[in-house]
Design an enzyme around this catalytic site. Sequence first.
Site, mmCIF file in Angstrom:
data_model
loop_
_atom_site.group_PDB
_atom_site.id
_atom_site.type_symbol
_atom_site.label_atom_id
_atom_site.label_comp_id
_atom_site.label_asym_id
_atom_site.label_seq_id
_atom_site.Cartn_x
_atom_site.Cartn_y
_atom_site.Cartn_z
ATOM 1 C CE1 TYR A 87 -4.322 -2.296 5.090
ATOM 2 C CE2 TYR A 87 -3.799 -0.018 4.553
ATOM 3 C CZ TYR A 87 -4.113 -1.298 4.148
ATOM 4 O OH TYR A 87 -4.235 -1.593 2.814
ATOM 5 C CB SER B 121 -0.907 0.021 1.232
ATOM 6 O OG SER B 121 -1.617 1.250 1.305
#
Length: 249
Positions: free
Chosen positions: A155, A142
């Site tokens: 995350y 990501s």
Amino acid sequence: MKKLENKVAIVTGASKGIGAGIAKSLAAEGASVVVNYASSSQDAESVVAEIVNAGGRALAVKGDVSKTADIENLFTETEKAFGKADIVVNNAGVYQMGTIETVTEDEFHRQFNINVLGLLLTSQAAVKHFEGKGGSIVNIGSVVTRITPPGSAIYTATKGSVDVITEVLAKELGPKNIRVNSINPGMVETEGSHTAGFIGSDFHHQTVAATPLGRIGQPDDIAQIAVFLASDDSKWLTGEKLLASGGVR
């Protein structure tokens, strides 16, 4: 001849969103595709039906990537249907945003179990099935590891792990002719981003404003990069983290 003719691919977390887009694009390039899912059997079968109706080969297999037994079954069912895998896309992932005050043990382990342990266990099984012929592992990271947004500590930590695991395994598995690369998407419009309330939010509009290409991503934007990394077009790439964010960095 299609780029992935006679290849067998497993895509984890492929019942919707980025994973579904990748599964369909790999199939369109000739791969037989196993659509892994954790709970959304109807969505997974819909992806399979779309692939088959377009002339491809696909199978849905349920499995929790953080469970060794489920991973072993995933690869066994793949081999039964299509032969040993050549391509594995570690797409399965979960997220929950929240400030440091909201961090809990359960949420930490939920995200790390799927996003990190699941990737390791799936890659471990892939190495065994790639033995003697090589293969391609494509991880989904990501852009958060570059932009480190507030409220994303757990995350972002999981995706930072994906970054370094990609580099470690590229070095470790290169001698076995196994390439390991990562795609690090920016914000992508998926069922998940709608459900989380990102689409249409202030964060969405701020992201578009900060993106040189002036929009958020679509699953197909990521899927085409996955095809590249799965194919011999990228045969000299390993250990790379491709930022797929429309220019956000």
